[in-house]
Design a protein around this motif. Structure first.
Motif: not given
Ligand code: SF4
Ligand code: SF4
Ligand code: SF4
Ligand code: FES
Lengths: 322, 153, 488
Positions: C14-15, C34-40, C275-277
């Motif tokens: 992700x980003x 920071x990883x601002x994305x999560x897709x689940x 962070x989402x990661x």
């Protein structure tokens, strides 16, 4: 005279659509020659404020890939919509949600629960969850809000063209960009870079349109499938009948069933219910109990019906409580 | 609290079931007024898309009626519907829609009483299940406030 | 406190975004990736038939879909307790190595190479593949394109689609190859070996023989003493497709060794609210925050880590190159982040050699490439080395093979903590109290993370003059006090 401007963006996506753009190394240079590429964050250049500073409509073409899963993606979609004249939903994710939209089987809470609490490798006794704003010793760190539901691009902003595929076949991507370059645009709302039939019609396998399925079978559990015959008629779920042509039958030609990445066939509003009808049509029985038994051998209708299109399905998401 | 009045969409084959429903009406049989009947040429014409769209647009239950097996004017139509039916229910169940909200019945032109019974029973069952209320599932993404937008400059 | 924001950096799962905070005196306080994305994916893989996961999980990353496809297929084999036929195993490994040869080539020439070939201080307009071609010859540009095309040809032949392939299924592969195809694979492999040798030669000429670069490579700003892990075969030699995972400590001693199902004994993941990661770390050492050294559970993964964690390469030419690298540094493990590039080229040569070896195996055209599983499915772990790090897929199913739980630890994630460290250290080496932050930070910080994660910077590098980046420096009130911009 200044060159027309091109913007590319990826939201909730894997990047595969952009990789597919790069696969035609020589052609991409032509594109770079014709266009002034003003926005392509995959290449380190976010420059949101540069885009903000542009006049509305200043960008000729925006190729947008990825679904909308959080507010940052929504924000950029709206921003780019204002700045561009032609918005192309590039790939399955942008067109109908794609694989990320399978997330619509759950909500944010469930997704966080799996990722941050119950994954077997997670060590999180404090039950920390990512926050939209965190105070660290040095200052504040922010994250965008994560939505409950994944949206297709056209559920957030109007879209001129839809370019199917996960990812689209490379030549078609180039053809679409070249069409825009030529100025000879198809009517808004068109699907571009794909065929107008179904995958079945470009599938090399023999199909007889007969009802002969007494049970559905999972391909990996079979060692006796006939490589020359239609998979569906041998009981393997295949989305070919519900899916738009254009890929050349890539999966079926290596003995794998189609999962529908080219989206609904022309004239079909809901790819999933169309597939349901196609599956029912090969069932060989007129006895309700037997039909039920045969249907019970299909384990995950939703996952087959809406593999690439939950966001644009008639029901859009699964009902979750809380 | 007022009793929940289910909204039911009924797809009725014009040859048998619609006539049956008509008969129920002309015979002044009593049955609940919750049904919106839609006449189709044949139960085989009821595309699974019609069913999901009914729910999407606010139906709490969907009833499909066709000619008895063997009596379809297009031979195979009702069998086709019969093959789709369990699949549609299974799909709906995955969406969180109780499979009982869809029902398939064979009603002939002379079975006005049967039609009335089916409608009464089905209405009752849906009433017990409660409203489906699909509208919130179709809501657009939350509108962002300037505050909530987090993007880097 | 001032902050420097670099957004986005190159793509991860992700980003990604780097925030560097400065102390009041202008020195570096901390750096956050920071990883601002999560897709689940973990959640929505649940409920799907397990054999669909090799077709679903590659959409985690379009840069390395083959890695997910393989890890997933292997996890499925494990779930079904099925031994795949020998020809299937060889073909999967061949396919995977061809993918590596293409991917590493892309990274070196299109992304990282320009820094070395043109020099990190060269005009940004020349720091791209075209600049490289200009310097080392048009032939090379064509050769890079050919390597990528041929890698895709292999993937399409065996997997059906060049991006998001479908050919690996529980129990083997969906299609066998013909003798004619075998010959083509052999030919492609031979080309990959040649190009691997050429590339290492180029690296020697432009990097090893150049003092300025070697200073950079050896500089403390690009050095971290961490643990390393990598997948190895029975002889502790690097293998991308199969084997067990070996972990070495910062002194190079074996610290742990585990088979795929044992991964949770060794690796755990930490969660930070910003962070989402997640942040994987070594469980036995513990999460001590963003620090390196033997007392911190932070480890590194990907090319250099794989070479450090192994005792050698399984093919002769790559082994020679391996020996040479360690002799040059005079120590093992090598802690210099910039050596990731060298390690990547050694791996590129290895992958070519491995393609040749496998394509020469007469059994590889055996039509039996699939074994339908008969055991009751339950639980399984599949591990491969993705180009960007160890990749773990772990599935648990019901007795019908419907997924109940899925856990994924993805390549770049392994290096998340290390990237934070590297960026901080690179920034520290560069941002000095009292001095205005100059444009050079763009290159240096970029080079620090680029060593780990090639993915996408390549995109704009391929285009003339496009390598723009903006760093904003703010004061405590968030007012912009300085903006450094390079528009390419
Ligand atoms: S459509 Fe497919 S290839 Fe394109 S971004 Fe989405 S997942 Fe990736
Ligand atoms: S259903 Fe699938 S296998 Fe059969 S003809 Fe259509 S695409 Fe080919
Ligand atoms: S066969 Fe189906 S799933 Fe495969 S590429 Fe074509 S449209 Fe996509
Ligand atoms: S005509 Fe009545 S069901 Fe077909």
């Amino acid at each position: 005279m200044s060159k027309p401007k091109l913007a590319l963006y990826w939201a909730a996506s894997c990047g595969g659509c952009e990789i597919s753009v790069l696969e035609v190394n020589e052609a991409i240079l032509d594109v770079a020659d014709f266009f002034d590429i003003v926005f392509w964050p995959v290449g380190l250049d976010f420059k949101y404020h540069h885009v903000e500073a542009m006049a509305d409509g200043e960008v000729l073409l925006c190729m947008f890939n990825g679904a909308i899963r959080n507010e940052e993606q929504q924000h950029i979609a709206k921003l780019l919509r204002r700045k561009c004249q032609v918005m192309v939903a590039h790939g399955a994710c942008a067109c109908w949600g794609g694989i990320p939209a399978l997330g619509n089987v759950a909500n944010r809470e469930e997704i966080f629960d799996r990722a941050y609490f119950t994954a077997p490798s997670v060590d999180n006794a404090e039950k920390t969850l990512p926050q939209t704003s965190t105070r660290v010793a040095e200052g504040e760190l922010k994250l965008p809000v994560f939505f409950d539901t994944v949206y297709a691009l056209d559920q957030v902003v109007p879209v001129e063209y839809y370019m199917p595929g996960c990812p689209p076949v490379v030549d078609q991507t180039v053809a679409v960009v070249q069409t825009v370059m030529s100025g000879d645009l198809p009517p808004a709302g068109s699907v571009v870079g794909a065929g107008s039939k179904t995958v079945c019609e470009e599938c090399p396998r023999e199909k007889h349109d007969e009802k002969k399925v007494k049970r559905f079978r999972r391909l990996h559990l079979c060692d006796d499938l006939d490589p020359t015959k239609c998979l569906l008629e041998q009981g393997v779920v295949c989305a070919g009948p519900a899916t738009r042509s254009g890929c050349g039958g890539k999966c079926v030609s290596v003995n794998m069933p189609c999962r529908g990445c080219y989206g609904p066939a022309a004239g079909v509003t809901d790819q999933g219910t169309k597939l349901i009808a196609a599956l029912a049509a090969v069932i060989d029985s007129t006895d309700p109990d037997e039909v039920q038994q045969i249907v019970d051998t299909i384990d995950d209708p939703l996952g087959y019906a809406y593999r690439f299109g939950m966001s644009s399905s008639s029901l859009r998401r699964v009902r979750t409580h809380g | 609290m007022a009793q929940f009045e289910p909204r039911i969409v009924a797809f009725l084959c014009r040859w048998c079931s619609y006539t049956g429903a008509d008969l129920a009406g002309t015979s002044r049989l009593k049955y609940p007024p919750n049904v919106l009947p839609i006449r189709v040429m044949c139960s085989g014409r009821v595309d699974p898309t019609f069913v999901v769209n009914a729910f999407r647009k606010g139906a709490d239950g969907v009833l499909i009626c066709g000619c008895h097996p063997g009596d379809c004017h297009y031979n195979e139509g009702n069998y086709n519907m019969m093959r789709r039916f369990p699949l549609v229910r299974k799909l709906l169940a995955q969406f969180g829609v109780e499979p009982e909200r869809v029902r398939l019945e064979w009603v002939s032109a002379s079975e006005g009483d049967r039609y009335a019974e089916v409608v009464a029973e089905f209405t009752d069952e849906i009433r017990k299940l409660g409203p489906l209320e699909w509208a919130p599932m179709m809501a657009p993404p939350p509108v962002q406030t300037a505050e909530s937008v987090v993007t880097a400059k | 406190m001032d902050r420097v924001t670099i957004d986005p950096i190159t793509r991860l799962e992700g980003h990604g975004k780097i925030e560097i905070f400065l102390n009041d005196d202008g020195s570096v306080a901390n750096a956050y990736l920071q990883v601002p994305e999560l897709r689940g994916f973990e959640r929505f893989c649940e409920g799907r038939p397990v054999e669909e996961l090799p077709r679903i999980t590659p959409r985690i990353c379009g840069v390395c879909p083959d890695a997910h496809h393989m890890a997933s297929a292997k996890a499925c084999d494990a779930v079904y307790h099925v031994d795949i036929p020998p020809a299937a195993k060889k073909l999967r490994e061949l396919w995977y190595n061809a993918f590596y040869a293409g991917d590493h080539c892309t990274h070196f020439y299109i992304l990282a190479g320009p820094d070395f070939v043109m020099g990190p201080t060269a005009d940004p307009a020349e720091r791209n593949i075209l600049g490289v071609v200009g310097k080392v010859g048009l032939e090379i540009g064509k050769r890079v394109i050919r390597q990528r095309k041929e890698a895709h040809e292999v993937i399409e032949m065996l997997g059906g689609k060049p991006t998001h392939p479908v050919g690996a299924i529980p129990g083997g592969l969906s299609k066998a190859i013909t003798e004619e195809q075998r010959q083509r694979l052999l030919q492609i492999g031979q080309g990959m070996v040649e190009f691997g040798q050429f590339s290492l030669g180029l690296f020697e000429d432009v990097v090893l023989k150049n003092e300025q670069y070697m200073d950079l490579v050896l500089s403390e700003a690009f050095t971290h003493r961490t643990y390393y892990l990598g997948l190895v075969d029975d002889n502790n030699r690097v293998n991308f497709y199969d084997g067990h995972v070996r972990v070495v400590d910062p002194d190079g001693r074996e610290f742990a060794s585990f088979t795929p199902p044992e991964y949770t004994d060794v690796i755990a993941e930490h969660v930070e609210p910003w962070s989402y990661l997640k942040f994987p770390f070594l469980k036995k050492v513990g999460w001590k925050g963003l620090v390196d050294g033997a007392d911190s559970g932070v480890y590194r993964s990907a090319p250099l880590a794989r070479l450090n964690a192994a005792e050698g390469m399984a093919t002769p030419l790559a082994q020679e190159a391996y020996d040479k690298m360690y002799a040059t540094f005079g120590a093992k493990p090598v802690h210099q982040t910039m050596a990731f590039h060298w390690a990547r080229l050694i791996e590129m040569l290895y992958s070519g050699e491995r393609v040749v070896e496998l394509a020469q195996d007469p059994d590889i055209t055996n039509p039996k490439v699939h074994q339908a599983p008969t055991a009751t499915p339950d639980e399984g772990v599949g591990i491969v080395e993705a180009p960007r790090g160890l990749l773990i897929h772990h599935y648990k199913t019901d007795s019908n093979g419907i997924v109940q739980r899925a856990n994924l630890i993805v390549g770049t994630t392994n290096n998340k903590a290390a990237i934070c460290l590297s960026v901080k250290k690179a920034a520290e080496g560069f941002i000095k109290p009292g001095q205005e932050v100059s444009e050079g930070i763009l290159n240096i910080v970029e080079m620090a993370f680029r060593a780990y994660d090639p993915c996408f910077g390549c995109a704009t590098h391929a285009l003339p003059g496009h390598m723009p980046l903006v760093v904003t420096i703010r004061d405590r009130r968030g007012e912009v006090i300085q903006e450094i911009r390079r528009d390419g």
